[in-house]
Design a protein around this motif. Structure first.
Motif, short mmCIF file in Angstrom:
data_model
loop_
_atom_site.label_atom_id
_atom_site.label_comp_id
_atom_site.label_asym_id
_atom_site.label_seq_id
_atom_site.Cartn_x
_atom_site.Cartn_y
_atom_site.Cartn_z
N ARG A 4 10.51 10.40 40.99
CA ARG A 4 9.22 11.08 41.07
C ARG A 4 9.32 12.19 42.11
O ARG A 4 9.78 11.96 43.22
N ALA A 5 8.89 13.38 41.71
CA ALA A 5 8.91 14.52 42.62
C ALA A 5 7.54 15.19 42.60
O ALA A 5 6.92 15.34 41.54
N ILE A 6 7.08 15.59 43.78
CA ILE A 6 5.80 16.29 43.92
C ILE A 6 6.11 17.72 44.32
O ILE A 6 6.80 17.95 45.33
N ILE A 7 5.64 18.67 43.53
CA ILE A 7 5.91 20.08 43.81
C ILE A 7 4.61 20.80 44.11
O ILE A 7 3.53 20.41 43.65
N ARG A 8 4.73 21.85 44.91
CA ARG A 8 3.57 22.65 45.30
C ARG A 8 3.85 24.11 45.01
O ARG A 8 4.98 24.59 45.20
N PHE A 9 2.81 24.84 44.56
CA PHE A 9 2.99 26.25 44.22
C PHE A 9 1.64 26.94 44.30
O PHE A 9 0.58 26.30 44.24
N ASP A 10 1.67 28.25 44.42
CA ASP A 10 0.44 29.04 44.46
C ASP A 10 -0.13 29.20 43.06
O ASP A 10 0.58 29.10 42.05
N TYR A 11 -1.43 29.51 43.01
CA TYR A 11 -2.10 29.71 41.72
C TYR A 11 -1.45 30.85 40.94
O TYR A 11 -1.37 30.80 39.71
N ALA A 12 -0.99 31.88 41.64
CA ALA A 12 -0.40 33.03 40.96
C ALA A 12 0.86 32.66 40.19
O ALA A 12 1.22 33.35 39.23
N HIS A 13 1.53 31.60 40.59
CA HIS A 13 2.77 31.20 39.93
C HIS A 13 2.56 30.00 39.00
O HIS A 13 3.55 29.44 38.50
#
Length: 657
Positions: A599-608
């Motif tokens: 299990r991996a949790i990733i974070r990113f901006d709305y633009a991407h």
């Protein structure tokens, strides 16, 4: 030169296979009639040598697939149940969440009801499917400036603040919020456009339906709710497909209801978890509403007694305006943590000041007492060492449903008649806290002769009359009282805020504000045991400032909704491959491998977000298409799980911080 007749039907198949989540070309056999966009069809799957169903999305004169095409098998129904606006919404929602369109379509189009559909087709052929033209004046939205309302209905987007309190709508008492949303919807319909009202549960939908009944004829009000019987839900979808404007109201799936001329889309109480879809691709009704308004235009409204950080973020960006009543009302809230009282009140579950208010109010009408948990005792511990009592079968917490009853598991429901502590071996249990049943029992002894009503998950009470009564309700299950409650006691506040989740402050303020809004004008609302920023927001009614402060804290930590997150789960090599396919703007917050699953949790901006979703979806499709096929003749243990699953905007990683 005459136009060329289309010979190709592009179909979305009703299949869970990710690699088939696209439009497939099928040849329309000569002489087959009724092949138009939106109808159900039966088609062959060449590789599987079987038939499946799907929906015709569009027609074409030239094929896109380079090889030979299969023929459509049959037109299942001539009803065009997949409307163009619904397909555009479904496709965009699925793409945003890296999901399959058919999984979203199952929310939008209920299971076919042949008898209902035939009756609707017959009525349409006879010209009886449409309601008569509506000749009514546009109603005034109570409490709001007409100019601001008209600007909103011209295509604006707003975070709508609503007044607390209840008023009568016909024979039913409803919240003022329901009257405001009903008036907005009726004003939209009288202008020739349809409206969709989305609410979390049956209690809210019932209030909206009663409020709409005072403004519009019954044939202009359409229920489209997952809680309906299948036939009624299918009938509601067919009614919403007409050309005459209607108001569609329902739960989270109502956001997908057909409406070619959409003038208003309103979501009530978007912070309620019931508006989060529990099935793949797990898209919240708020996000689907945002996409639909961008596609179709019309007005978009998020209304509530409080404001979520998601809505506040949009307001700070200028994407939403803030619309408040001209002369806002405010509940009279007193926090007992700040009130003067006797020294022994410090640890009392109901302090003296709250007792006095309840005693004075119950002589004149109903009093609401909100508690955190149902049952008799929501928690049990070992009387010797204090270890929490857990179920021997599943490890869930034990609770006591009634006085003298055997402990039972909160998770699996099994009674634990021979419990022993795993630490010290003792069989003696002690209660921790008091649920709705025990609270009602204690109040009944304290107020002999008073009527006591319990409203919780097991006892469904929608309304109470104006006679004196003590109404003990769990959060979210509070009935509406005729004329409003003469006093409201909000108990167990310390227990509610003690839960360590990202949204607990928002949730508590929403629970308390919704309960306080049921009070009569000027009636006291007592918040027991909680002070600080939460108590200030509740007592002043400045929910915007509270939401801004919460959002600022999330930005400092990089937590949602300041950024988007997604959870990848599956086989370790599948999750690793998905990580490698991610764009560099996506950061991995955490990763765990246990019991052969990763299990991996990733974070990113709305633009991407779109780029990340495409990368994840591409990996899901690639891995699903390359799975090994079962050996012919070998035993099949059942459908194997997909190597990789994704959930965008997943709240679970932040449920226990």
């Amino acid at each position: 030169m005459p136009p060329v007749e289309p010979t190709i039907a592009r179909v979305i198949l009703d299949t869970p296979l990710p690699q088939l989540d696209r439009l497939l070309d099928y040849r329309i056999p000569a002489g087959m009639e009724g092949v138009v966009p939106g109808v159900r069809v039966s088609v062959p799957l060449r590789t599987a040598n079987r038939m499946t169903q799907g929906f015709v999305v569009e027609l074409a004169t030239q094929q896109e697939h380079p090889g030979p095409l299969s023929d459509l098998e049959a037109v299942v129904s001539s009803a065009e149940v997949l409307r163009p606006e619904v397909w555009r919404l479904v496709r965009a929602v699925a793409d945003r969440a890296a999901g399959s369109a058919i999984d979203v379509l199952r929310l939008a189009i209920p299971k076919r009801q042949v008898r209902v559909e035939k009756a609707w087709l017959a009525a349409r052929a006879a010209g009886r499917a449409e309601p008569p033209p509506l000749e009514r004046e546009a109603p005034v939205v109570p409490g709001y400036a007409t100019g601001e309302v008209d600007a909103l209905l011209a295509g604006g987007r707003a975070a709508l603040e609503v007044d607390p309190g209840v008023e009568r709508a016909g024979e039913v008492w409803v919240g003022r919020w329901a009257l405001a949303l009903a008036a907005l919807a009726a004003r939209t319909v009288t202008r020739g456009a349809s409206a969709i009202l989305v609410a979390p549960d049956h209690r809210d939908i019932r209030q909206l339906e009663a409020a709409l009944g005072e403004l519009l004829p019954a044939d202009r009000i359409v229920r489209f709710d997952a809680g309906q019987p299948d036939a009624d839900r299918y009938r509601g979808m067919l009614r919403a497909m007409g050309e005459e404007p209607v108001v569609v109201l329902g739960g989270r799936s109502a956001v997908y209801a057909p409406a070619s001329r959409l003038g208003l889309l309103a979501v009530w109480n978007d912070g309620d978890p019931l508006l989060a879809e529990p099935l793949t691709p797990y898209v919240h009704a708020r996000d689907a509403a945002l996409i639909r308004q961008e596609q179709q235009g019309g007005a978009l409204v998020f209304a509530g007694h409080t404001r979520t950080t998601e809505v506040e973020r949009l307001a700070e960006l200028g994407w939403l305006s803030r619309l408040a009543p001209e002369r806002p009302r405010r509940a009279r809230v007193v926090s007992t943590a700040n009130a003067a009282g006797a020294p022994d009140d410090a640890h009392a579950r109901i302090p003296g000041i709250a007792w006095r208010e309840a005693a004075a109010a119950v002589a004149t009408g109903p009093v609401l007492v909100q508690v955190a948990r149902p049952g008799y005792s929501p928690g049990l511990r070992c009387a010797e060492c204090g270890t929490a009592a857990r179920c021997r079968r599943c490890g869930g917490p034990l609770r006591q449903q009634r006085a003298g009853g055997a402990p039972s598991c909160l998770w699996c429901g099994v009674e634990e008649t021979h419990w022993r502590c795993t630490e010290c071996g003792s069989s003696r249990l002690t209660r921790v806290g008091a649920g709705s049943t025990r609270t009602a029992e204690e109040l009944g002894r304290a107020f002999p002769g008073a009527r006591v009503v319990v409203a919780d998950g097991e006892r469904r009470v929608l309304e109470v009359d104006e006679r004196p009564a003590l109404v003990v309700a769990t959060r979210g299950a509070e009935p509406v009282a005729a004329g409003g409650y003469r006093a409201v006691l909000l108990l167990d506040g310390e227990r509610m805020v003690a839960r360590e989740t990202l949204r607990i402050a928002e949730d508590c303020l929403r629970w308390w504000s919704d309960a306080a809004a049921l009070a009569a004008d000027g009636a006291p609302v007592m918040l027991v045991g909680v002070g600080g920023r939460l108590a200030t927001a509740l007592s002043t009614g400045n929910v915007g400032a509270f939401a801004r402060a919460e959002l600022a804290d999330r930005r400092a930590l990089g937590f949602p909704p300041a950024a988007r997150v997604a959870t990848l789960e599956g086989l370790p090599d599948a999750v690793a491959a998905a990580r490698r396919a991610l764009p560099p703007e996506a950061a991995v917050l955490a990763e765990r491998v246990a019991d052969g699953r990763a299990r991996a949790i990733i974070r990113f901006d709305y633009a991407h977000g779109a780029e990340v979703a495409r990368a994840v979806r591409g990996e899901i499709v690639r891995q699903a298409a390359t799975r090994r096929k079962p050996i012919p003749g070998a035993a099949r243990p059942g459908r194997a799980p997909l190597p990789l699953r994704a959930r965008f905007d997943d709240p679970e990683p932040f449920d226990e911080l």
